[in-house]
Design a protein around this motif. Sequence first.
Motif, mmCIF file in Angstrom:
data_model
loop_
_atom_site.group_PDB
_atom_site.id
_atom_site.type_symbol
_atom_site.label_atom_id
_atom_site.label_comp_id
_atom_site.label_asym_id
_atom_site.label_seq_id
_atom_site.Cartn_x
_atom_site.Cartn_y
_atom_site.Cartn_z
ATOM 1 N N THR A 1 17.279 -14.384 4.472
ATOM 2 C CA THR A 1 17.035 -13.167 5.252
ATOM 3 C C THR A 1 16.319 -12.113 4.406
ATOM 4 O OG1 THR A 1 19.234 -12.234 4.774
ATOM 5 C CG2 THR A 1 19.011 -13.608 6.745
ATOM 6 N N GLU A 2 16.562 -12.109 3.113
ATOM 7 C CA GLU A 2 15.826 -11.196 2.236
ATOM 8 C C GLU A 2 14.335 -11.529 2.241
ATOM 9 O OE1 GLU A 2 17.483 -11.268 -1.660
ATOM 10 O OE2 GLU A 2 19.451 -10.519 -1.031
ATOM 11 N N CYS A 3 14.012 -12.821 2.212
ATOM 12 C CA CYS A 3 12.609 -13.243 2.213
ATOM 13 C C CYS A 3 11.930 -12.861 3.524
ATOM 14 C CB CYS A 3 12.514 -14.750 2.008
ATOM 15 S SG CYS A 3 12.974 -15.316 0.357
ATOM 16 N N ILE A 4 12.616 -13.088 4.637
ATOM 17 C CA ILE A 4 12.017 -12.776 5.936
ATOM 18 C C ILE A 4 11.902 -11.265 6.105
ATOM 19 C CG2 ILE A 4 12.343 -12.970 8.435
ATOM 20 C CD1 ILE A 4 13.787 -15.671 7.775
ATOM 21 N N GLY A 5 12.917 -10.532 5.654
ATOM 22 C CA GLY A 5 12.849 -9.075 5.717
ATOM 23 C C GLY A 5 11.682 -8.526 4.918
ATOM 24 N N LYS A 6 11.446 -9.102 3.757
ATOM 25 C CA LYS A 6 10.318 -8.662 2.930
ATOM 26 C C LYS A 6 9.001 -8.933 3.638
ATOM 27 C CE LYS A 6 8.157 -9.355 -1.594
ATOM 28 N NZ LYS A 6 8.204 -10.127 -2.874
ATOM 29 N N ALA A 7 8.906 -10.107 4.293
ATOM 30 C CA ALA A 7 7.679 -10.441 5.020
ATOM 31 C C ALA A 7 7.479 -9.508 6.208
ATOM 32 C CB ALA A 7 7.743 -11.896 5.493
#
Length: 306
Positions: free
Chosen positions: A90-96
């Motif tokens: 979720t951190e990766c998707i939030g960053k994207a």
Amino acid sequence: MKDLNSKCKVAVVQAAPVMFDKDLCTKKAVSLIQEASKKNSELIVFPELFIPGYPYGMTFGFTVGSRNADGRKDWKMYYDNSILVPGIETECIGKAAKEAKAYVSIGVSERDPVTATLYNTNLFFSPDGELITVHRKLKPTGAERVVWGDADKDYFPVADTPWGVMGSLICWESYMPLARVALYQKGITLYISPNTNDNEEWQATIRHIAIEGHCYFINCDMYFTKDMYPDNLHCPEEIAKLPDIVCRGGSCIVDPYGHYETEPVWDKEAIIYAELDMEKIPMSRMEFDVCGHYSRPDVLELKVKE
């Protein structure tokens, strides 16, 4: 209803997950968000269970009253590739989402941080990269119940966006009349439907819901084939029985009058782009406002336990 931004640029991502691989699914989701952002998309929508895929056709060894060891091993593989919410993925998707400056909706298999229970979950991220809603599917459908548990919280979360209230129901949740009303009562203008439902009857359902709620219905299905399943499954005979195209897609957008804003796309991966005219929402409710002037709260009432 408060004033709405007049236009919403949407990208509906009909894509195949990398089956049973949460890392590669996350990487693909980030790449697709980046691709959609090149079209200045403000809302990017992914299907149900994009991470780590929908295990269509698999029994995990369950029969009434029994189960087997090989099926249990396959379930453990799926469990290991389900994700914690929040977590690394979720951190990766939030960053994207933050880099794209877009709202993102994505379906995941959520692993409870305390118990070993899985949930079929849909997530909303804000353009700031924040995880803003977590919606667990109220009732897994049929044999899904041997994989995912009933939602125990987060029943009808919504997000307040520049285009009004946005909410989601996952796949067959949309067949639950009272669940739909629970969203209508919150004033949704954007009805997000992540699903794995490629039959003809579903198209009739979504057009009805759009005109019932006088909202935009964003229908996001996935496309995947039999050869996309992992090679190391312990019950490969189940996959061998499937058709070559397991899920045909059919993603589309329906406007508040029940008309196709974009026609369904079948049998391929695609990103469907549209610019939604949000002025249609209040105009469509002139003579029918399902929880407004066309309701009878003195006669009919829905109580939601949230």
